[in-house]
Enzyme design. Structure first.
Site, PDB file in Angstrom:
ATOM      1  N   CYS A 150       3.533  10.070   4.639  1.00  0.00           N
ATOM      2  CA  CYS A 150       3.103   9.047   3.674  1.00  0.00           C
ATOM      3  C   CYS A 150       4.353   8.273   3.347  1.00  0.00           C
ATOM      4  O   CYS A 150       5.408   8.869   3.088  1.00  0.00           O
ATOM      5  CB  CYS A 150       2.487   9.680   2.438  1.00  0.00           C
ATOM      6  SG  CYS A 150       2.156   8.473   1.125  1.00  0.00           S
ATOM      7  N   THR A 151       4.271   6.966   3.349  1.00  0.00           N
ATOM      8  CA  THR A 151       5.483   6.162   3.217  1.00  0.00           C
ATOM      9  C   THR A 151       6.117   6.243   1.836  1.00  0.00           C
ATOM     10  O   THR A 151       7.241   5.783   1.652  1.00  0.00           O
ATOM     11  CB  THR A 151       5.203   4.693   3.580  1.00  0.00           C
ATOM     12  OG1 THR A 151       4.066   4.217   2.848  1.00  0.00           O
ATOM     13  CG2 THR A 151       4.937   4.562   5.078  1.00  0.00           C
ATOM     14  N   GLU A 152       5.415   6.842   0.861  1.00  0.00           N
ATOM     15  CA  GLU A 152       6.028   7.040  -0.458  1.00  0.00           C
ATOM     16  C   GLU A 152       6.747   8.377  -0.605  1.00  0.00           C
ATOM     17  O   GLU A 152       7.527   8.549  -1.548  1.00  0.00           O
ATOM     18  CB  GLU A 152       4.973   6.952  -1.574  1.00  0.00           C
ATOM     19  CG  GLU A 152       4.538   5.545  -1.937  1.00  0.00           C
ATOM     20  CD  GLU A 152       3.449   5.026  -1.004  1.00  0.00           C
ATOM     21  OE1 GLU A 152       3.298   3.795  -0.914  1.00  0.00           O
ATOM     22  OE2 GLU A 152       2.777   5.843  -0.356  1.00  0.00           O
TER      23      GLU A 152
ATOM     24  N   GLN B  13     -10.668   3.174  -0.506  1.00  0.00           N
ATOM     25  CA  GLN B  13     -10.348   4.428   0.180  1.00  0.00           C
ATOM     26  C   GLN B  13     -11.146   5.587  -0.400  1.00  0.00           C
ATOM     27  O   GLN B  13     -11.766   6.372   0.331  1.00  0.00           O
ATOM     28  CB  GLN B  13      -8.851   4.726   0.072  1.00  0.00           C
ATOM     29  CG  GLN B  13      -7.963   3.864   0.948  1.00  0.00           C
ATOM     30  CD  GLN B  13      -6.496   4.151   0.716  1.00  0.00           C
ATOM     31  OE1 GLN B  13      -6.108   4.734  -0.305  1.00  0.00           O
ATOM     32  NE2 GLN B  13      -5.655   3.751   1.645  1.00  0.00           N
TER      33      GLN B  13
ATOM     34  N   MET C  80       0.841  -1.209   0.000  1.00  0.00           N
ATOM     35  CA  MET C  80       0.000   0.000   0.000  1.00  0.00           C
ATOM     36  C   MET C  80       0.876   1.259   0.000  1.00  0.00           C
ATOM     37  O   MET C  80       0.835   2.047   0.925  1.00  0.00           O
ATOM     38  CB  MET C  80      -0.930  -0.020   1.222  1.00  0.00           C
ATOM     39  CG  MET C  80      -1.853  -1.227   1.233  1.00  0.00           C
ATOM     40  SD  MET C  80      -2.785  -1.398   2.783  1.00  0.00           S
ATOM     41  CE  MET C  80      -1.519  -1.895   3.934  1.00  0.00           C
TER      42      MET C  80
ATOM     43  N   THR D 284       2.050   1.773   5.956  1.00  0.00           N
ATOM     44  CA  THR D 284       1.441   2.938   5.355  1.00  0.00           C
ATOM     45  C   THR D 284       0.873   3.785   6.475  1.00  0.00           C
ATOM     46  O   THR D 284       0.386   3.243   7.470  1.00  0.00           O
ATOM     47  CB  THR D 284       0.311   2.554   4.377  1.00  0.00           C
ATOM     48  OG1 THR D 284      -0.501   3.693   4.103  1.00  0.00           O
ATOM     49  CG2 THR D 284      -0.574   1.474   4.941  1.00  0.00           C
ATOM     50  N   ASN D 285       0.949   5.098   6.337  1.00  0.00           N
ATOM     51  CA  ASN D 285       0.368   5.976   7.353  1.00  0.00           C
ATOM     52  C   ASN D 285      -1.151   5.976   7.298  1.00  0.00           C
ATOM     53  O   ASN D 285      -1.834   5.888   8.326  1.00  0.00           O
ATOM     54  CB  ASN D 285       0.883   7.410   7.159  1.00  0.00           C
ATOM     55  CG  ASN D 285       2.331   7.577   7.559  1.00  0.00           C
ATOM     56  OD1 ASN D 285       2.650   7.900   8.695  1.00  0.00           O
ATOM     57  ND2 ASN D 285       3.230   7.353   6.604  1.00  0.00           N
ATOM     58  N   THR D 286      -1.712   6.066   6.085  1.00  0.00           N
ATOM     59  CA  THR D 286      -3.158   6.217   5.928  1.00  0.00           C
ATOM     60  C   THR D 286      -3.938   5.092   6.586  1.00  0.00           C
ATOM     61  O   THR D 286      -4.960   5.333   7.250  1.00  0.00           O
ATOM     62  CB  THR D 286      -3.535   6.298   4.439  1.00  0.00           C
ATOM     63  OG1 THR D 286      -2.915   7.458   3.871  1.00  0.00           O
ATOM     64  CG2 THR D 286      -5.033   6.382   4.246  1.00  0.00           C
TER      65      THR D 286
END
Length: 231
Positions: free
Chosen positions: A197-199, A52, A10, A83-85
């Site tokens: 956000c991990t990206e 989402q 994700m 993932t943060n979300t």
């Protein structure tokens, strides 16, 4: 060594960074041939993204709980949601299992406080920036003052994540857009910035802002190393 359970995919772009950072950290700590014991459940992010944006958080929670139970059943000793979300349902996931879940916001906040900062700017998906599950935890449990970008800047940050970064697309134009968003947060008083956000760490580098950045991917992965590996 404890077995780390990763709920990933994700997107897989950031999940790959988790795998790399954790294994490099274990090698550095335990020796040149050492590597981490990892189990990963990797989602098809296209399905997650659709849910989402439909706002079907109940279905998303069910999927996350199922993944956590599979990892626990497979022998994981500690869990990470990569993932943060999707920490929106962290409490439900933790209640469903008997092993600890390392909440991504907690080690991040501890790093920020240890560095002496109290007012931070938060970048992430619109869900992370606008909903209370993340910034509310930073404020209520850690006493941080959290700033989020203005409406137009939030839309820019979110769009670049979903249209580019999750697909591994990194452009100089988007880096410049993030630089401007971060600069405006600093102008409003942010002493540091959370790459929430991990990206985002794929795009933004320390030199892109005038204040320190706290990369949640690296911090979260380090917390997993600390819990799983011992000298």
């Amino acid at each position: 060594m404890k077995t780390i359970g990763l709920i990933g995919g994700m997107s897989w772009e950031s999940s790959a960074e988790y795998y790399r950072i954790i294994n490099q950290g274990v090698r550095d700590r335990l020796g040149p041939t050492a590597s981490a014991q990892i189990l990963m459940w990797s989602f098809n992010f296209a399905e997650i993204e659709e849910l989402q944006h439909r706002g079907d958080w109940e279905a998303l929670t069910a999927r996350m709980v199922d993944a956590a139970l599979l990892l626990e059943g497979g022998g994981a000793d500690v869990l990470l949601i990569c993932t943060n979300t999707m920490h929106r349902m962290a409490e439900e996931v933790q209640r469903a299992v008997n092993i600890p879940l390392i909440h991504i916001a907690d080690p991040t906040a501890e790093r920020i406080k240890a560095a002496g900062f109290t007012r931070v700017g938060l970048l992430g998906t619109a869900f992370t920036m606008e909903q209370d599950f993340y910034k509310g935890r930073l404020m209520a449990q850690h006493g941080l003052d959290v700033l989020i970008p203005g409406e137009e800047d939030r839309a820019t940050v979110h769009r670049i994540i979903y249209e580019e970064l999750v697909a591994g697309i990194v452009t100089e134009a988007s880096r410049e857009a993030y630089r401007q968003v971060m600069a405006r947060l600093v102008e409003r008083g942010a002493q540091a910035l959370i790459l929430g956000c991990t990206e985002i760490m794929l795009l933004v580098k320390p030199e892109d802002s005038t204040v320190p950045q706290f990369d949640t991917t690296a911090i979260h992965a380090q917390a997993a190393i600390d819990q799983s590996a011992s000298v």
